[in-house]
Structures are given as C-alpha cells and as structure tokens.
Design an enzyme around this catalytic site. Structure first.
Site, PDB file in Angstrom:
ATOM      1  N   THR A   7       0.839  -1.186   0.000  1.00 31.21           N
ATOM      2  CA  THR A   7       0.000   0.000   0.000  1.00 31.21           C
ATOM      3  C   THR A   7       0.877   1.240   0.000  1.00 31.21           C
ATOM      4  O   THR A   7       1.932   1.269   0.644  1.00 31.21           O
ATOM      5  CB  THR A   7      -0.955   0.055   1.222  1.00 31.21           C
ATOM      6  OG1 THR A   7      -1.747   1.237   1.134  1.00 31.21           O
ATOM      7  CG2 THR A   7      -0.214   0.049   2.543  1.00 31.21           C
ATOM      8  N   ASP A  69      -7.764  -3.993   0.335  1.00 31.07           N
ATOM      9  CA  ASP A  69      -8.667  -3.133  -0.419  1.00 31.07           C
ATOM     10  C   ASP A  69      -9.900  -2.942   0.445  1.00 31.07           C
ATOM     11  O   ASP A  69     -10.445  -3.901   0.994  1.00 31.07           O
ATOM     12  CB  ASP A  69      -9.037  -3.693  -1.790  1.00 31.07           C
ATOM     13  CG  ASP A  69      -9.520  -2.557  -2.700  1.00 31.07           C
ATOM     14  OD1 ASP A  69      -8.697  -1.663  -3.001  1.00 31.07           O
ATOM     15  OD2 ASP A  69     -10.711  -2.532  -3.075  1.00 31.07           O
ATOM     16  N   SER A  70     -10.303  -1.710   0.584  1.00 31.90           N
ATOM     17  CA  SER A  70     -11.331  -1.424   1.579  1.00 31.90           C
ATOM     18  C   SER A  70     -12.161  -0.225   1.156  1.00 31.90           C
ATOM     19  O   SER A  70     -11.805   0.492   0.229  1.00 31.90           O
ATOM     20  CB  SER A  70     -10.671  -1.174   2.936  1.00 31.90           C
ATOM     21  OG  SER A  70      -9.588  -0.286   2.802  1.00 31.90           O
ATOM     22  N   PHE A 150      -8.171   8.652   8.852  1.00 27.48           N
ATOM     23  CA  PHE A 150      -8.085   9.103   7.463  1.00 27.48           C
ATOM     24  C   PHE A 150      -9.421   8.820   6.774  1.00 27.48           C
ATOM     25  O   PHE A 150     -10.353   8.271   7.388  1.00 27.48           O
ATOM     26  CB  PHE A 150      -6.918   8.405   6.734  1.00 27.48           C
ATOM     27  CG  PHE A 150      -7.152   6.931   6.471  1.00 27.48           C
ATOM     28  CD1 PHE A 150      -6.989   6.003   7.485  1.00 27.48           C
ATOM     29  CD2 PHE A 150      -7.528   6.473   5.205  1.00 27.48           C
ATOM     30  CE1 PHE A 150      -7.193   4.640   7.243  1.00 27.48           C
ATOM     31  CE2 PHE A 150      -7.733   5.117   4.953  1.00 27.48           C
ATOM     32  CZ  PHE A 150      -7.564   4.196   5.984  1.00 27.48           C
ATOM     33  N   TYR A 152     -12.940   8.395   5.454  1.00 29.52           N
ATOM     34  CA  TYR A 152     -14.275   8.744   5.962  1.00 29.52           C
ATOM     35  C   TYR A 152     -14.359   8.679   7.488  1.00 29.52           C
ATOM     36  O   TYR A 152     -15.463   8.790   8.039  1.00 29.52           O
ATOM     37  CB  TYR A 152     -15.311   7.795   5.343  1.00 29.52           C
ATOM     38  CG  TYR A 152     -15.373   7.884   3.830  1.00 29.52           C
ATOM     39  CD1 TYR A 152     -16.134   8.868   3.197  1.00 29.52           C
ATOM     40  CD2 TYR A 152     -14.653   7.003   3.027  1.00 29.52           C
ATOM     41  CE1 TYR A 152     -16.182   8.958   1.816  1.00 29.52           C
ATOM     42  CE2 TYR A 152     -14.683   7.084   1.643  1.00 29.52           C
ATOM     43  CZ  TYR A 152     -15.439   8.060   1.043  1.00 29.52           C
ATOM     44  OH  TYR A 152     -15.480   8.159  -0.328  1.00 29.52           O
ATOM     45  N   ASP A 153     -13.221   8.508   8.172  1.00 28.87           N
ATOM     46  CA  ASP A 153     -13.243   8.377   9.635  1.00 28.87           C
ATOM     47  C   ASP A 153     -13.993   9.504  10.350  1.00 28.87           C
ATOM     48  O   ASP A 153     -14.699   9.232  11.333  1.00 28.87           O
ATOM     49  CB  ASP A 153     -11.814   8.278  10.191  1.00 28.87           C
ATOM     50  CG  ASP A 153     -11.232   6.883  10.047  1.00 28.87           C
ATOM     51  OD1 ASP A 153     -11.993   5.948   9.747  1.00 28.87           O
ATOM     52  OD2 ASP A 153     -10.011   6.724  10.239  1.00 28.87           O
ATOM     53  N   LYS A 173      -9.669   2.147  17.573  1.00 26.79           N
ATOM     54  CA  LYS A 173     -10.047   1.875  16.180  1.00 26.79           C
ATOM     55  C   LYS A 173      -9.362   0.582  15.714  1.00 26.79           C
ATOM     56  O   LYS A 173     -10.017  -0.270  15.089  1.00 26.79           O
ATOM     57  CB  LYS A 173      -9.644   3.034  15.249  1.00 26.79           C
ATOM     58  CG  LYS A 173      -9.953   2.711  13.787  1.00 26.79           C
ATOM     59  CD  LYS A 173      -9.522   3.733  12.764  1.00 26.79           C
ATOM     60  CE  LYS A 173      -9.833   3.207  11.361  1.00 26.79           C
ATOM     61  NZ  LYS A 173      -9.288   3.993  10.254  1.00 26.79           N
ATOM     62  N   ARG A 179     -10.487  -3.492   9.200  1.00 29.12           N
ATOM     63  CA  ARG A 179      -9.110  -3.938   8.937  1.00 29.12           C
ATOM     64  C   ARG A 179      -8.647  -4.865  10.075  1.00 29.12           C
ATOM     65  O   ARG A 179      -8.001  -5.887   9.827  1.00 29.12           O
ATOM     66  CB  ARG A 179      -8.228  -2.679   8.829  1.00 29.12           C
ATOM     67  CG  ARG A 179      -6.845  -2.866   8.293  1.00 29.12           C
ATOM     68  CD  ARG A 179      -6.261  -1.547   7.786  1.00 29.12           C
ATOM     69  NE  ARG A 179      -6.975  -1.070   6.624  1.00 29.12           N
ATOM     70  CZ  ARG A 179      -7.758   0.016   6.617  1.00 29.12           C
ATOM     71  NH1 ARG A 179      -7.909   0.750   7.696  1.00 29.12           N
ATOM     72  NH2 ARG A 179      -8.400   0.352   5.508  1.00 29.12           N
TER      73      ARG A 179
HETATM   74  P1  IMP Z   1      -8.217   1.677  -1.485  1.00 36.09           P
HETATM   75  O1  IMP Z   1      -6.842   2.205  -1.222  1.00 36.09           O
HETATM   76  O2  IMP Z   1      -8.598   1.573  -2.891  1.00 36.09           O
HETATM   77  O3  IMP Z   1      -8.484   0.424  -0.692  1.00 36.09           O
HETATM   78  O4  IMP Z   1      -9.198   2.809  -0.934  1.00 36.09           O
HETATM   79  C1  IMP Z   1      -9.673   2.792   0.340  1.00 36.09           C
HETATM   80  C2  IMP Z   1     -10.552   4.025   0.542  1.00 36.09           C
HETATM   81  O5  IMP Z   1     -11.652   3.636   1.372  1.00 36.09           O
HETATM   82  C3  IMP Z   1      -9.796   5.092   1.317  1.00 36.09           C
HETATM   83  O6  IMP Z   1      -9.253   6.067   0.472  1.00 36.09           O
HETATM   84  C4  IMP Z   1     -10.880   5.675   2.204  1.00 36.09           C
HETATM   85  O7  IMP Z   1     -11.604   6.633   1.489  1.00 36.09           O
HETATM   86  C5  IMP Z   1     -11.789   4.484   2.462  1.00 36.09           C
HETATM   87  N1  IMP Z   1     -11.374   3.754   3.671  1.00 36.09           N
HETATM   88  C6  IMP Z   1     -10.883   2.476   3.746  1.00 36.09           C
HETATM   89  N2  IMP Z   1     -10.592   2.161   5.010  1.00 36.09           N
HETATM   90  C7  IMP Z   1     -10.874   3.247   5.747  1.00 36.09           C
HETATM   91  C8  IMP Z   1     -10.748   3.519   7.140  1.00 36.09           C
HETATM   92  O8  IMP Z   1     -10.270   2.724   7.960  1.00 36.09           O
HETATM   93  N3  IMP Z   1     -11.164   4.747   7.510  1.00 36.09           N
HETATM   94  C9  IMP Z   1     -11.673   5.672   6.647  1.00 36.09           C
HETATM   95  N4  IMP Z   1     -11.780   5.465   5.354  1.00 36.09           N
HETATM   96  C10 IMP Z   1     -11.380   4.253   4.897  1.00 36.09           C
END
Ligand code: IMP
Length: 203
Positions: A7, A69-70, A150, A152-153, A173, A179
């Site tokens: 990442t 991926d989240s 970070f 949408y926290d 958290k 996660r």
């Molecule tokens: P990725 O890097 O494509 O997985 O994008 C993940 C996106 O999902 C991030 O840029 C955030 O907008 C959101 N996101 C994922 N995990 C979190 C978290 O733990 N807190 C807040 N936003 C999250």
C-alpha cells in the site's frame, strides 16, 4: 518472515503494522522498494482489487505480500461509494472532497447505516493469493468530527460508540475496525504458516 505491505497509503501501513505487531512478521513498506509498478484498481470488487495489488507486488518483489482493499458501503445509497471509496469525488483521491460529496448525498437522509469493508489478500512470490475479509458496522454523522484517522473516519461512528473513528484513540479503532477484523482472520488462518517462512502456499 518478511511480509511486503502493498500500500502507498501511509495511514493503512501504520494501522496494519500496529495490528500485526504482536506477530513475528517483519513488515516491509513499499517505500523501501523505490520504484514499484503502479496497480490500476479497476476490479468490480474489493476482493479483485486486493488480489491484483498483492499478486502484482509479490511477483515484482519476490516476497510474500499483503494487500488491503477497503471502503465504505452506505445502505441508503445502495452500497455507494463501495469500491469507488478512494475516488468518490473523482481523481486524484481526496479525502476532504469525498467526505463533502458523501455529506451532500446524505443531507436529510434518515437511514444513516453504513459499514466499512476490508478484504486482505496475501500472495506468495509466485502470485498465488488467498483472501479474508472483515466488516465494521456503524452510522454516519451529518458533520465532520475529529482529527485522527483518514478517509471517511470523521463521519463514521462504529456501533456501540458515540464518537467517530477520527475522535476515538487509534488503538481503539485498531481493535474493532474492518481492517482489524480481517487481519485477525488472516493471522488465525495463516499466522503459523507465515511465521515459518514457506516458499509457497501448501497444496
Ligand atoms: P483503497 O486504497 O482503494 O483500498 O481505498 C480505500 C478508501 O476507502 C480510502 O481512500 C478511504 O476513502 C476508504 N477507507 C478504507 N478504510 C478506511 C478507514 O479505515 N477509515 C476511513 N476510510 C477508509
């Protein structure tokens, strides 16, 4: 055993390292690799994107590699922003713009239920990957609260709490997030195997 964390998001790297710190895994950051291939996250699911990131970087580095991926799924928006979470307000990814767009879409909406979802993919150096996932249920506030975390926290209040993920301490958290749930499953399923440093997944 060394484990490359695929990442470029320093917040994710910090959270993953903190959550996995009690394991014997040595977390390697992508920063230690300099130029790495860019992975276009064009999958239709978190799972497809997590696998693509883990496999690409594992083949490139020759290391066992973990990718996350989240994103956020909002019930009243039919699961949006979902896989588009990072780029909800367009490219390049911008947390403030994404939160702004979400707040506008949710203005006056009574059903505030949402969840964070995380898929963790781990790939062996040959590009064979396995996945686990985790979710964290909660609700959305109607204004930004808190300076931590970070994405949408500042809008997300996990079930059983009154404060947003950006207001509560990081260790709280990291004990209940999507996660944390996914990584706990990863350790449960593969922790022993990875600690012994296998060359590839067993048959
Ligand atoms: P990725 O890097 O494509 O997985 O994008 C993940 C996106 O999902 C991030 O840029 C955030 O907008 C959101 N996101 C994922 N995990 C979190 C978290 O733990 N807190 C807040 N936003 C999250």
């Amino acid at each position: 055993m060394n484990l490359l964390i695929a990442t470029g998001n320093r917040h994710k790297f910090r959270e993953i390292s903190a959550i996995l710190k009690s394991t014997r895994l040595v977390m390697i950051s992508l920063k230690e690799w300099g130029d790495v291939p860019e992975v276009v996250e064009d999958g239709a699911t978190f799972e497809a994107n997590a696998i693509k990131k883990a496999v690409t970087l594992a083949r490139f580095s020759g290391l066992w590699t973990l990718a996350d991926d989240s994103g956020l799924e909002v019930d009243a928006l039919g699961g949006e922003p979902g896989v588009w979470s990072a780029r909800y307000a367009g490219e390049p990814s911008n947390d403030a713009a994404n939160n702004d767009k979400l707040l506008r879409k949710m203005m006056g909406v009574v059903d505030r239920r949402a969840r964070f979802r995380c898929v963790i993919a781990v790939s062996d150096p040959n590009g064979v990957a396995r996945t686990v996932s985790g979710t964290c249920e909660g609700t959305l506030r109607n204004q930004l609260r808190g300076e931590g975390g970070f994405g949408y926290d500042p809008l997300f209040v996990p079930c059983g709490h009154d404060l947003t993920f950006a207001e509560i301490p990081a260790d709280i958290k990291n004990g209940l997030s999507h996660r944390a749930v996914a990584l706990a499953r990863a350790v449960q399923e593969w922790g022993g195997l990875l600690a012994s440093g296998p060359g590839r997944w067993p048959e």
